[in-house]
Design a protein around this motif. Structure first.
Motif, PDB file in Angstrom:
ATOM      1  N   GLU A  93       0.832  -1.211   0.000  1.00 57.71           N
ATOM      2  CA  GLU A  93       0.000   0.000   0.000  1.00 57.71           C
ATOM      3  C   GLU A  93       0.861   1.254   0.000  1.00 57.71           C
ATOM      4  N   ASP A  94       1.969   1.234   0.744  1.00 57.49           N
ATOM      5  CA  ASP A  94       2.881   2.384   0.746  1.00 57.49           C
ATOM      6  C   ASP A  94       3.471   2.613  -0.636  1.00 57.49           C
ATOM      7  N   VAL A  95       3.866   1.520  -1.301  1.00 60.42           N
ATOM      8  CA  VAL A  95       4.425   1.650  -2.656  1.00 60.42           C
ATOM      9  C   VAL A  95       3.366   2.210  -3.603  1.00 60.42           C
ATOM     10  N   GLU A  96       2.143   1.719  -3.495  1.00 57.65           N
ATOM     11  CA  GLU A  96       1.063   2.226  -4.362  1.00 57.65           C
ATOM     12  C   GLU A  96       0.814   3.704  -4.109  1.00 57.65           C
ATOM     13  N   ARG A  97       0.782   4.111  -2.841  1.00 62.21           N
ATOM     14  CA  ARG A  97       0.578   5.538  -2.524  1.00 62.21           C
ATOM     15  C   ARG A  97       1.722   6.385  -3.053  1.00 62.21           C
ATOM     16  N   ARG A  98       2.959   5.875  -2.904  1.00 63.84           N
ATOM     17  CA  ARG A  98       4.119   6.616  -3.383  1.00 63.84           C
ATOM     18  C   ARG A  98       4.085   6.754  -4.909  1.00 63.84           C
ATOM     19  N   GLU A  99       3.728   5.668  -5.601  1.00 62.22           N
ATOM     20  CA  GLU A  99       3.640   5.734  -7.062  1.00 62.22           C
ATOM     21  C   GLU A  99       2.560   6.709  -7.500  1.00 62.22           C
ATOM     22  N   ALA A 100       1.429   6.686  -6.822  1.00 62.81           N
ATOM     23  CA  ALA A 100       0.347   7.622  -7.165  1.00 62.81           C
ATOM     24  C   ALA A 100       0.811   9.063  -6.952  1.00 62.81           C
ATOM     25  N   ALA A 101       1.525   9.296  -5.870  1.00 60.09           N
ATOM     26  CA  ALA A 101       2.026  10.652  -5.608  1.00 60.09           C
ATOM     27  C   ALA A 101       3.051  11.058  -6.670  1.00 60.09           C
ATOM     28  N   GLU A 102       3.904  10.110  -7.077  1.00 61.25           N
ATOM     29  CA  GLU A 102       4.888  10.432  -8.120  1.00 61.25           C
ATOM     30  C   GLU A 102       4.197  10.743  -9.440  1.00 61.25           C
ATOM     31  N   TRP A 103       3.149   9.971  -9.770  1.00 62.68           N
ATOM     32  CA  TRP A 103       2.417  10.250 -11.010  1.00 62.68           C
ATOM     33  C   TRP A 103       1.735  11.618 -10.949  1.00 62.68           C
ATOM     34  N   ARG A 104       1.166  11.948  -9.799  1.00 64.88           N
ATOM     35  CA  ARG A 104       0.544  13.281  -9.669  1.00 64.88           C
ATOM     36  C   ARG A 104       1.588  14.369  -9.829  1.00 64.88           C
ATOM     37  N   GLN A 105       2.767  14.143  -9.242  1.00 64.91           N
ATOM     38  CA  GLN A 105       3.823  15.144  -9.349  1.00 64.91           C
ATOM     39  C   GLN A 105       4.306  15.266 -10.796  1.00 64.91           C
ATOM     40  N   LEU A 106       4.482  14.127 -11.471  1.00 61.03           N
ATOM     41  CA  LEU A 106       4.888  14.171 -12.880  1.00 61.03           C
ATOM     42  C   LEU A 106       3.843  14.886 -13.729  1.00 61.03           C
ATOM     43  N   ASP A 107       2.574  14.592 -13.467  1.00 61.31           N
ATOM     44  CA  ASP A 107       1.512  15.257 -14.207  1.00 61.31           C
ATOM     45  C   ASP A 107       1.550  16.768 -13.964  1.00 61.31           C
ATOM     46  N   TYR A 108       1.777  17.154 -12.726  1.00 64.56           N
ATOM     47  CA  TYR A 108       1.880  18.582 -12.409  1.00 64.56           C
ATOM     48  C   TYR A 108       3.035  19.227 -13.169  1.00 64.56           C
ATOM     49  N   TRP A 109       4.208  18.560 -13.163  1.00 67.50           N
ATOM     50  CA  TRP A 109       5.365  19.143 -13.861  1.00 67.50           C
ATOM     51  C   TRP A 109       5.129  19.204 -15.364  1.00 67.50           C
ATOM     52  N   HIS A 110       4.462  18.207 -15.940  1.00 65.57           N
ATOM     53  CA  HIS A 110       4.167  18.236 -17.372  1.00 65.57           C
ATOM     54  C   HIS A 110       3.193  19.359 -17.708  1.00 65.57           C
ATOM     55  N   ARG A 111       2.163  19.508 -16.877  1.00 63.36           N
ATOM     56  CA  ARG A 111       1.223  20.617 -17.112  1.00 63.36           C
ATOM     57  C   ARG A 111       1.930  21.959 -16.982  1.00 63.36           C
ATOM     58  N   LEU A 112       2.797  22.073 -15.984  1.00 64.75           N
ATOM     59  CA  LEU A 112       3.541  23.321 -15.800  1.00 64.75           C
ATOM     60  C   LEU A 112       4.438  23.598 -16.995  1.00 64.75           C
ATOM     61  N   ARG A 113       5.115  22.564 -17.481  1.00 66.94           N
ATOM     62  CA  ARG A 113       6.004  22.724 -18.643  1.00 66.94           C
ATOM     63  C   ARG A 113       5.199  23.094 -19.885  1.00 66.94           C
ATOM     64  N   ARG A 114       4.054  22.436 -20.100  1.00 66.33           N
ATOM     65  CA  ARG A 114       3.195  22.799 -21.246  1.00 66.33           C
ATOM     66  C   ARG A 114       2.749  24.254 -21.141  1.00 66.33           C
ATOM     67  N   GLN A 115       2.419  24.677 -19.926  1.00 68.63           N
ATOM     68  CA  GLN A 115       1.982  26.064 -19.732  1.00 68.63           C
ATOM     69  C   GLN A 115       3.112  27.035 -20.073  1.00 68.63           C
ATOM     70  N   HIS A 116       4.347  26.707 -19.664  1.00 67.42           N
ATOM     71  CA  HIS A 116       5.494  27.572 -19.991  1.00 67.42           C
ATOM     72  C   HIS A 116       5.726  27.630 -21.495  1.00 67.42           C
ATOM     73  N   VAL A 117       5.643  26.464 -22.139  1.00 69.47           N
ATOM     74  CA  VAL A 117       5.843  26.433 -23.598  1.00 69.47           C
ATOM     75  C   VAL A 117       4.747  27.230 -24.285  1.00 69.47           C
ATOM     76  N   LEU A 118       3.509  27.059 -23.849  1.00 69.79           N
ATOM     77  CA  LEU A 118       2.391  27.794 -24.433  1.00 69.79           C
ATOM     78  C   LEU A 118       2.555  29.299 -24.239  1.00 69.79           C
ATOM     79  N   THR A 119       2.969  29.711 -23.064  1.00 68.14           N
ATOM     80  CA  THR A 119       3.179  31.138 -22.789  1.00 68.14           C
ATOM     81  C   THR A 119       4.289  31.697 -23.673  1.00 68.14           C
ATOM     82  N   ALA A 120       5.382  30.941 -23.784  1.00 68.36           N
ATOM     83  CA  ALA A 120       6.494  31.402 -24.631  1.00 68.36           C
ATOM     84  C   ALA A 120       6.057  31.485 -26.097  1.00 68.36           C
ATOM     85  N   ASP A 121       5.277  30.508 -26.554  1.00 70.29           N
ATOM     86  CA  ASP A 121       4.796  30.534 -27.932  1.00 70.29           C
ATOM     87  C   ASP A 121       3.852  31.711 -28.155  1.00 70.29           C
ATOM     88  N   ASN A 122       2.986  31.975 -27.188  1.00 66.46           N
ATOM     89  CA  ASN A 122       2.077  33.126 -27.317  1.00 66.46           C
ATOM     90  C   ASN A 122       2.856  34.438 -27.381  1.00 66.46           C
TER      91      ASN A 122
END
Length: 177
Positions: A91-120
């Motif tokens: 269960e700890d491993v599953e929670r940790r993986e879920a948290a890592e996926w949420r963090q990766l998703d956050y960083w990807h969204r943040l990076r897309r937002q930066h790229v979009l802002t720079a392109d705009n």
């Protein structure tokens, strides 16, 4: 057996109390020597009863501790604890993986937002440059005040990165002849 010993200890304590009462009665009748003998005997019997009850309590405590330790260290409970430990780790491993996926998703969204802002910003700059070139080509046809107003409006729109306002400003520029 334990119950018999316990009740035996209570019986001895009751006998000691009875001896204390007999000693008190002897005191009331003025038999001081007999009273001293009964009090001495009663105190020894009471001490014996208390020692017996304390010994029974200690034996009961040790038996309970032994039962708990044997239950804790038997094979079934050790296997159950190990199983629960493995489940908690999973269960700890599953929670940790879920948290890592949420963090990766956050960083990807943040990076897309930066790229979009720079392109705009880049597109707004290119649009502003194109409008500025058109404005330069018709500069001679416009009055100076109107040209300066259009340039000022273009700078303001570029600073705000407002593409719609820049396109509306472009509509205000007359076509070159």
């Amino acid at each position: 057996m334990f119950g018999r010993l316990f009740f035996g200890g209570l019986l001895i304590a009751s006998l000691a109390m009875l001896l204390f009462v007999v000693g008190f009665v002897c005191l009331q009748f003025g038999l001081g020597l007999l009273m001293g003998l009964f009090y001495l005997l009663a105190s020894k019997v009471m001490l014996l009863a208390l020692i017996l009850l304390a010994l029974l309590g200690a034996i009961a405590l040790f038996k309970a501790v032994y039962r708990e330790f044997s239950a804790y260290f038997n094979r079934e409970s050790a296997a159950l604890r190990q199983l629960l430990s493995l489940q908690m780790r999973r269960e700890d491993v599953e929670r940790r993986e879920a948290a890592e996926w949420r963090q990766l998703d956050y960083w990807h969204r943040l990076r897309r937002q930066h790229v979009l802002t720079a392109d705009n910003r880049k597109q707004a700059r290119e649009l502003s440059d194109a409008i500025n070139r058109e404005l330069q080509t018709v500069r001679a046809q416009l009055p100076t005040a109107r040209y300066k107003d259009l340039r000022k409006a273009l700078r303001r729109c570029r600073k705000q990165a407002d593409a719609a306002a820049m396109l509306a400003l472009r509509q205000q520029i007359p076509c070159p002849r």
